[in-house]
Scaffold this motif. Structure first.
Motif, PDB file in Angstrom:
ATOM      1  N   PRO A 294       1.047  -0.931   0.115  1.00 50.07           N
ATOM      2  CA  PRO A 294       0.004   0.322  -0.375  1.00 50.07           C
ATOM      3  C   PRO A 294       0.990   1.500  -0.189  1.00 50.07           C
ATOM      4  N   LEU A 295       1.610   0.879   0.994  1.00 50.36           N
ATOM      5  CA  LEU A 295       2.982   2.619   1.054  1.00 50.36           C
ATOM      6  C   LEU A 295       3.073   2.715  -0.871  1.00 50.36           C
ATOM      7  N   GLY A 296       3.902   1.543  -1.255  1.00 50.97           N
ATOM      8  CA  GLY A 296       4.594   1.357  -2.372  1.00 50.97           C
ATOM      9  C   GLY A 296       3.638   2.193  -3.724  1.00 50.97           C
ATOM     10  N   ARG A 297       2.556   1.797  -3.685  1.00 49.96           N
ATOM     11  CA  ARG A 297       1.463   2.008  -4.508  1.00 49.96           C
ATOM     12  C   ARG A 297       1.280   4.179  -4.310  1.00 49.96           C
ATOM     13  N   ARG A 298       1.108   4.613  -2.574  1.00 47.49           N
ATOM     14  CA  ARG A 298       0.898   5.529  -2.678  1.00 47.49           C
ATOM     15  C   ARG A 298       2.188   6.410  -2.813  1.00 47.49           C
ATOM     16  N   VAL A 299       2.789   6.141  -2.721  1.00 45.65           N
ATOM     17  CA  VAL A 299       3.820   7.170  -3.032  1.00 45.65           C
ATOM     18  C   VAL A 299       4.324   7.164  -4.526  1.00 45.65           C
ATOM     19  N   THR A 300       4.454   5.696  -5.586  1.00 49.11           N
ATOM     20  CA  THR A 300       4.545   5.513  -6.662  1.00 49.11           C
ATOM     21  C   THR A 300       3.748   5.970  -7.813  1.00 49.11           C
ATOM     22  N   GLY A 301       1.817   5.089  -6.837  1.00 51.29           N
ATOM     23  CA  GLY A 301       1.138   5.222  -8.008  1.00 51.29           C
ATOM     24  C   GLY A 301       1.167   3.703  -9.016  1.00 51.29           C
ATOM     25  N   ASP A 302       2.341   3.336  -8.581  1.00 48.39           N
ATOM     26  CA  ASP A 302       2.070   1.841  -9.254  1.00 48.39           C
ATOM     27  C   ASP A 302       2.701   0.789  -8.445  1.00 48.39           C
ATOM     28  N   ALA A 303       2.065  -0.051  -7.316  1.00 48.93           N
ATOM     29  CA  ALA A 303       3.374  -0.936  -6.466  1.00 48.93           C
ATOM     30  C   ALA A 303       3.817  -2.413  -7.061  1.00 48.93           C
ATOM     31  N   SER A 304       3.963  -2.357  -8.894  1.00 47.18           N
ATOM     32  CA  SER A 304       4.335  -3.407  -9.106  1.00 47.18           C
ATOM     33  C   SER A 304       5.719  -3.808  -8.404  1.00 47.18           C
ATOM     34  N   LEU A 305       6.720  -3.283  -8.416  1.00 49.45           N
ATOM     35  CA  LEU A 305       7.663  -3.163  -7.705  1.00 49.45           C
ATOM     36  C   LEU A 305       7.925  -4.140  -6.476  1.00 49.45           C
ATOM     37  N   TYR A 306       6.857  -3.875  -6.070  1.00 50.07           N
ATOM     38  CA  TYR A 306       6.811  -3.842  -4.433  1.00 50.07           C
ATOM     39  C   TYR A 306       5.865  -5.124  -4.180  1.00 50.07           C
ATOM     40  N   ARG A 307       4.827  -5.877  -5.475  1.00 46.85           N
ATOM     41  CA  ARG A 307       4.159  -6.728  -5.128  1.00 46.85           C
ATOM     42  C   ARG A 307       5.362  -7.454  -6.289  1.00 46.85           C
ATOM     43  N   TYR A 308       6.572  -7.601  -6.633  1.00 42.64           N
ATOM     44  CA  TYR A 308       7.194  -8.093  -6.830  1.00 42.64           C
ATOM     45  C   TYR A 308       8.353  -8.712  -6.176  1.00 42.64           C
ATOM     46  N   LEU A 309       8.589  -7.929  -4.916  1.00 38.21           N
ATOM     47  CA  LEU A 309       9.384  -7.534  -3.942  1.00 38.21           C
ATOM     48  C   LEU A 309       8.840  -8.949  -3.116  1.00 38.21           C
ATOM     49  N   TRP A 310       7.118  -8.533  -3.138  1.00 41.23           N
ATOM     50  CA  TRP A 310       6.541  -9.954  -1.767  1.00 41.23           C
ATOM     51  C   TRP A 310       6.894 -11.664  -2.995  1.00 41.23           C
ATOM     52  N   ARG A 311       6.659 -11.177  -3.818  1.00 39.46           N
ATOM     53  CA  ARG A 311       6.605 -12.851  -4.209  1.00 39.46           C
ATOM     54  C   ARG A 311       7.817 -12.848  -4.732  1.00 39.46           C
ATOM     55  N   SER A 312       8.998 -12.471  -5.515  1.00 40.35           N
ATOM     56  CA  SER A 312       9.972 -13.056  -5.326  1.00 40.35           C
ATOM     57  C   SER A 312      10.338 -12.878  -3.981  1.00 40.35           C
ATOM     58  N   VAL A 313      10.326 -12.549  -2.614  1.00 40.64           N
ATOM     59  CA  VAL A 313      11.206 -12.685  -1.391  1.00 40.64           C
ATOM     60  C   VAL A 313      10.683 -14.907  -1.310  1.00 40.64           C
ATOM     61  N   LEU A 314       9.496 -14.162  -1.396  1.00 42.50           N
ATOM     62  CA  LEU A 314       8.284 -16.158  -1.428  1.00 42.50           C
ATOM     63  C   LEU A 314       9.031 -16.763  -2.275  1.00 42.50           C
ATOM     64  N   ALA A 315       9.569 -16.630  -3.071  1.00 38.26           N
ATOM     65  CA  ALA A 315      10.167 -17.867  -3.904  1.00 38.26           C
ATOM     66  C   ALA A 315      11.877 -18.244  -3.960  1.00 38.26           C
ATOM     67  N   PHE A 316      11.893 -17.673  -3.293  1.00 35.85           N
ATOM     68  CA  PHE A 316      13.759 -17.822  -2.812  1.00 35.85           C
ATOM     69  C   PHE A 316      13.756 -18.717  -2.455  1.00 35.85           C
ATOM     70  N   ASP A 317      15.706 -18.711  -2.039  1.00 31.80           N
ATOM     71  CA  ASP A 317      15.991 -19.826  -1.419  1.00 31.80           C
ATOM     72  C   ASP A 317      15.862 -20.120  -0.364  1.00 31.80           C
ATOM     73  N   GLY A 318      16.197 -20.720   0.352  1.00 35.14           N
ATOM     74  CA  GLY A 318      16.070 -21.167   2.007  1.00 35.14           C
ATOM     75  C   GLY A 318      17.487 -20.926   2.702  1.00 35.14           C
ATOM     76  N   LEU A 319      17.776 -20.870   3.285  1.00 33.23           N
ATOM     77  CA  LEU A 319      18.769 -20.376   4.299  1.00 33.23           C
ATOM     78  C   LEU A 319      20.467 -21.584   3.386  1.00 33.23           C
ATOM     79  N   ALA A 320      19.984 -22.741   4.112  1.00 35.65           N
ATOM     80  CA  ALA A 320      19.909 -24.293   3.420  1.00 35.65           C
ATOM     81  C   ALA A 320      20.641 -24.041   1.988  1.00 35.65           C
ATOM     82  N   ARG A 321      20.210 -23.764   1.472  1.00 34.10           N
ATOM     83  CA  ARG A 321      20.280 -23.330  -0.192  1.00 34.10           C
ATOM     84  C   ARG A 321      21.162 -22.795  -0.544  1.00 34.10           C
ATOM     85  N   LEU A 322      21.651 -21.344   0.011  1.00 33.29           N
ATOM     86  CA  LEU A 322      21.434 -20.338  -0.649  1.00 33.29           C
ATOM     87  C   LEU A 322      23.231 -20.497   0.254  1.00 33.29           C
TER      88      LEU A 322
END
Length: 248
Positions: free
Chosen positions: A188-216
């Motif tokens: 919501p903050l990203g959308r309010r400040v930039t008018g487009d929350a695409s980067l912040y939805r990507y942030l959410w999704r990319s973190v969920l899809a990223f390695d666990g610590l053992a894999r990293l």
């Protein structure tokens, strides 16, 4: 809050286009991350964990994925005697970084991590480097193994690396906290400040899809690093943001 999932997330395709999203949101990036408690303190913590002696006197450091220069500032504050080469794939993020005051010991270079060899050699800056900070970078690499291998290749023998990164795959609690914070605050903050929350939805999704610590950690070992281990941060990001350390 209604459960949300990152189903249908094409990680490689999204990562390939993330530099353009950072270009779009560069002007507001510092304002947004400044609202995140602990963001800069944790960058400084990861910089300190490189444990370079004598304030980095005489050392050459590489900051890959420097963005608007916040990680660069953390390195400079921690190692004022070092020469720092800061690299990012987003031209607009680099432009914001270069607007800030820097000593002559800091230089910014526009390059993708995968192209470091070619670009740094062309600039006469090809190292090897005595330490490397990669903040929020590895998760965004289209080819993570190839990108990490390039980072390791630029380290001098025995030199340390700090990978400052999100990782929640190993903890259901961390995933739940991350999703709750993203949808209640970050998106919501990203959308309010930039008018487009695409980067912040990507942030959410990319973190969920990223390695666990053992894999990293294993990814770093496979690239030739030794003494690989993870250290936590504090605050609400504990269990979500980590410093993964290694040495060539």
């Amino acid at each position: 809050m209604r459960a949300r999932r990152s189903a249908g997330f094409d990680r490689e395709s999204a990562a390939a286009g993330v530099s353009a999203q950072f270009d779009q949101d560069a002007a507001s990036y510092d304002r947004l991350v400044g609202a995140n408690p602990g963001y800069y303190d944790h960058l400084r913590l990861s910089a300190r964990r490189l444990e370079l002696p004598n304030g980095g006197a005489g050392a050459a450091l590489l900051d890959v994925g420097c963005g608007t220069g916040l990680s660069t500032a953390a390195l400079l504050e921690t190692y004022p005697g070092a020469r720092i080469i800061a690299v990012d794939a987003s031209a607009e993020m680099l432009a914001k970084a270069q607007e800030k005051p820097w000593p002559d010991t800091v230089r910014f270079v526009h390059a993708r991590a995968e192209d470091l060899d070619e670009v740094l050699t062309a600039e006469g800056l090809d190292g090897p480097f005595d330490g490397l900070l990669a903040a929020y970078l590895v998760r965004n690499l289209p080819d993570r193994d190839a990108g990490v291998a390039v980072l390791v290749d630029h380290l001098a023998p025995g030199a340390p690396i700090a990978v400052h990164e999100y990782s929640v795959a190993d903890s259901a609690y961390a995933r739940a906290v991350w999703t709750a914070v993203c949808w209640a605050v970050i998106i919501p903050l990203g959308r309010r400040v930039t008018g487009d929350a695409s980067l912040y939805r990507y942030l959410w999704r990319s973190v969920l899809a990223f390695d666990g610590l053992a894999r990293l950690e294993q990814r770093l070992r496979d690239a030739g690093l030794r003494e690989v281990h993870t250290r936590p941060v504090d605050g609400w990001q504990r269990g979500i943001v980590h410093t993964v350390l290694g040495r060539r």
